[in-house]
Design a protein around this motif. Structure first.
Motif, PDB file in Angstrom:
ATOM      1  N   VAL A 131       0.830  -1.204   0.000  1.00  0.00           N
ATOM      2  CA  VAL A 131       0.000   0.000   0.000  1.00  0.00           C
ATOM      3  C   VAL A 131       0.870   1.261   0.000  1.00  0.00           C
ATOM      4  O   VAL A 131       0.453   2.318   0.476  1.00  0.00           O
ATOM      5  N   ASP A 172      -3.499   6.480  -3.889  1.00  0.00           N
ATOM      6  CA  ASP A 172      -4.298   6.793  -5.073  1.00  0.00           C
ATOM      7  C   ASP A 172      -4.137   5.756  -6.189  1.00  0.00           C
ATOM      8  O   ASP A 172      -4.637   5.963  -7.292  1.00  0.00           O
ATOM      9  N   LYS A 173      -3.416   4.666  -5.928  1.00  0.00           N
ATOM     10  CA  LYS A 173      -3.290   3.609  -6.915  1.00  0.00           C
ATOM     11  C   LYS A 173      -3.681   2.288  -6.283  1.00  0.00           C
ATOM     12  O   LYS A 173      -3.645   2.126  -5.068  1.00  0.00           O
ATOM     13  N   ALA A 174      -4.074   1.365  -7.128  1.00  0.00           N
ATOM     14  CA  ALA A 174      -4.504   0.061  -6.626  1.00  0.00           C
ATOM     15  C   ALA A 174      -3.370  -0.607  -5.860  1.00  0.00           C
ATOM     16  O   ALA A 174      -2.221  -0.622  -6.294  1.00  0.00           O
ATOM     17  N   ASN A 177      -7.045  10.847 -10.578  1.00  0.00           N
ATOM     18  CA  ASN A 177      -7.367   9.493 -10.143  1.00  0.00           C
ATOM     19  C   ASN A 177      -8.806   9.457  -9.633  1.00  0.00           C
ATOM     20  O   ASN A 177      -9.223  10.326  -8.871  1.00  0.00           O
ATOM     21  N   VAL A 193     -11.956   6.852  -8.031  1.00  0.00           N
ATOM     22  CA  VAL A 193     -12.410   5.599  -7.436  1.00  0.00           C
ATOM     23  C   VAL A 193     -13.923   5.687  -7.294  1.00  0.00           C
ATOM     24  O   VAL A 193     -14.451   6.691  -6.805  1.00  0.00           O
ATOM     25  N   THR A 216     -17.338   3.546  -5.834  1.00  0.00           N
ATOM     26  CA  THR A 216     -17.769   2.433  -5.001  1.00  0.00           C
ATOM     27  C   THR A 216     -19.283   2.487  -4.804  1.00  0.00           C
ATOM     28  O   THR A 216     -19.902   3.550  -4.923  1.00  0.00           O
ATOM     29  N   GLU A 227     -15.681   0.264  -0.244  1.00  0.00           N
ATOM     30  CA  GLU A 227     -14.567  -0.563  -0.709  1.00  0.00           C
ATOM     31  C   GLU A 227     -14.807  -1.068  -2.124  1.00  0.00           C
ATOM     32  O   GLU A 227     -15.943  -1.326  -2.533  1.00  0.00           O
ATOM     33  N   HIS A 241      -9.443  -0.789  -3.496  1.00  0.00           N
ATOM     34  CA  HIS A 241      -9.361   0.393  -2.644  1.00  0.00           C
ATOM     35  C   HIS A 241     -10.263   0.264  -1.423  1.00  0.00           C
ATOM     36  O   HIS A 241     -11.317  -0.378  -1.474  1.00  0.00           O
ATOM     37  N   ALA A 244     -11.985   3.030   1.341  1.00  0.00           N
ATOM     38  CA  ALA A 244     -12.207   4.445   1.619  1.00  0.00           C
ATOM     39  C   ALA A 244     -13.072   4.600   2.854  1.00  0.00           C
ATOM     40  O   ALA A 244     -14.077   3.900   3.019  1.00  0.00           O
ATOM     41  N   LEU A 271      -8.180   7.255   2.136  1.00  0.00           N
ATOM     42  CA  LEU A 271      -8.204   6.392   0.963  1.00  0.00           C
ATOM     43  C   LEU A 271      -6.929   5.566   0.933  1.00  0.00           C
ATOM     44  O   LEU A 271      -5.832   6.116   0.812  1.00  0.00           O
ATOM     45  N   ASP A 272      -7.086   4.255   1.106  1.00  0.00           N
ATOM     46  CA  ASP A 272      -5.939   3.339   1.092  1.00  0.00           C
ATOM     47  C   ASP A 272      -4.855   3.784   2.071  1.00  0.00           C
ATOM     48  O   ASP A 272      -3.666   3.728   1.790  1.00  0.00           O
TER      49      ASP A 272
END
Length: 365
Positions: free
Chosen positions: A64, A68-70, A190, A192, A194, A211, A215, A217, A243-244
């Motif tokens: 992790v 901001d990225k997977a 970026n 995301v 959900t 989720e 990610h 959140a 976030l993550d």
């Protein structure tokens, strides 16, 4: 001669024994130590209930490090649940040690889904793994219940929709709609998206735990006055987005809600106060109309709220006559109101309307 022969025989025997020992040693090669890093944990949840038959518990070791990225999944264990297999459960995951970068951050993540893939429980905080040695026992990890699906309209009345939150440096934006939540970070680069879970209330606010496969959140909304740290514009909520594992601070809600909630009672007009026992009020509706009592008469005026700007059209009122002092105060109030260009709500909750020339109207709820 006999003595020499005896020595030769003894030497030959010793050499033979040495050869035997060497041969035995070659049949027992040294054990090779495992090159895998091992993570263990006990997964559980608070609710006194069984997970439905056919549910699946998934535990993963994730990198992790990059927000901001997977997150990159390095190891995964999937366990089917049923009558004979329920939480709490011990899990063991292994990762090749050579894949672990000492400069990176790794965490253990767990989720429990029913047979239809509906998320039911999830680990909502980051459980950081210490990768210095060859193993890390993380102890007990508590999963939190997730109530997904259609949100009860009665619940919605407490949590305004749509709801927007934002922050700066770096710029981020959260949009909460009826069915989903969209999160934009790094100035919109970026995104995301959900499903929208049911909000989890607490005293003074509420949280969303959302989720996706990649990610996690957490959106924490506190019902406290918040000021944009760049524009200074007031908002009705302080919002923390996690976030993550990365945290963002900002403000949320509709600024108009700060004006429309209750009636504002004016306590000062252009630094002159107001006449004792007189009443001057301002009410804002959500359709762009302000109305109230202007000292003697009732009035109404169209208003427009745009960014940090608040303006009023020329007020219209009834034509009742009152004492000269009240009429003068009324005229002063209406004239000042018609010239307002901006507004603020101070740290004590007072509404301050300001004209371009710096004259103010101060009111409280």
């Amino acid at each position: 001669m006999k003595y020499t022969l005896t020595l030769m025989v003894s030497a030959i025997a010793l050499l033979a024994l040495a050869g035997c020992k060497k041969e035995v040693a070659s049949n027992n090669p040294p054990q090779v130590q495992s090159s895998n890093f091992t993570v263990t944990a006990e997964l559980m949840y608070r609710e006194k209930m069984l997970a439905p038959n056919g549910s699946t518990l998934t535990a993963t070791v994730q990198d992790v490090s990059i927000a901001d990225k997977a997150a990159e999944v390095l190891s995964e264990e999937i366990i089917g649940l049923g009558d004979d297999v329920q939480l709490p459960l011990s899990v063991t995951l292994e990762v090749p040690k050579k894949k672990l970068n000492p400069r990176h951050i790794y965490s253990l993540h767990a989720r429990l889904e029913d047979a239809n893939g509906q998320l039911m429980w999830i680990s909502t905080t980051r459980h950081t793994i210490d990768t210095e040695g060859m193993s890390h026992d993380m102890g007990d990890i508590m999963l939190e219940r997730v109530k997904s699906g259609t949100v009860d309209p009665k619940v919605d009345s407490k949590y305004p929709l749509p709801f927007t939150a934002r922050g700066n440096e770096p710029g981020w934006l959260v949009k909460v709609e009826q069915e989903h939540i969209e999160i934009q970070t790094n100035y919109g680069q970026n995104t995301v998206r959900t499903p929208r879970p049911v909000p989890q209330p607490y005293k003074g606010g509420y949280k969303y735990h959302a989720e996706t496969e990649a990610h996690i959140a957490i959106i924490d909304v506190q019902r406290k006055l918040c000021y944009d740290d760049m524009s200074g514009r007031p908002y009705p909520a302080r919002v923390t987005l996690t976030l993550d594992g990365k945290t963002y601070e900002g403000c949320g809600g509709d600024p108009l809600d700060l004006l429309t909630e209750k009636e504002w009672v004016v306590e000062d007009i252009a630094k002159s106060g107001i006449i004792d026992n007189s009443r001057v009020t301002i009410n804002f509706d959500s359709e762009g109309r302000a109305y109230g009592i202007s000292s003697c008469n009732s009035y109404s005026a169209a208003y427009e709220l745009t960014g940090e700007t608040l303006t009023f059209k020329a007020p219209m009122g009834t034509l009742k006559a009152c004492a000269p002092a009240l009429m003068n105060q009324e005229q002063k109030f209406l004239n000042t109101l018609s010239k307002v260009t901006r507004y603020d709500i101070d740290g004590y909750g007072a509404l301050i309307l300001t004209t371009e020339s710096g004259k103010t109207i101060t009111a409280r709820q």
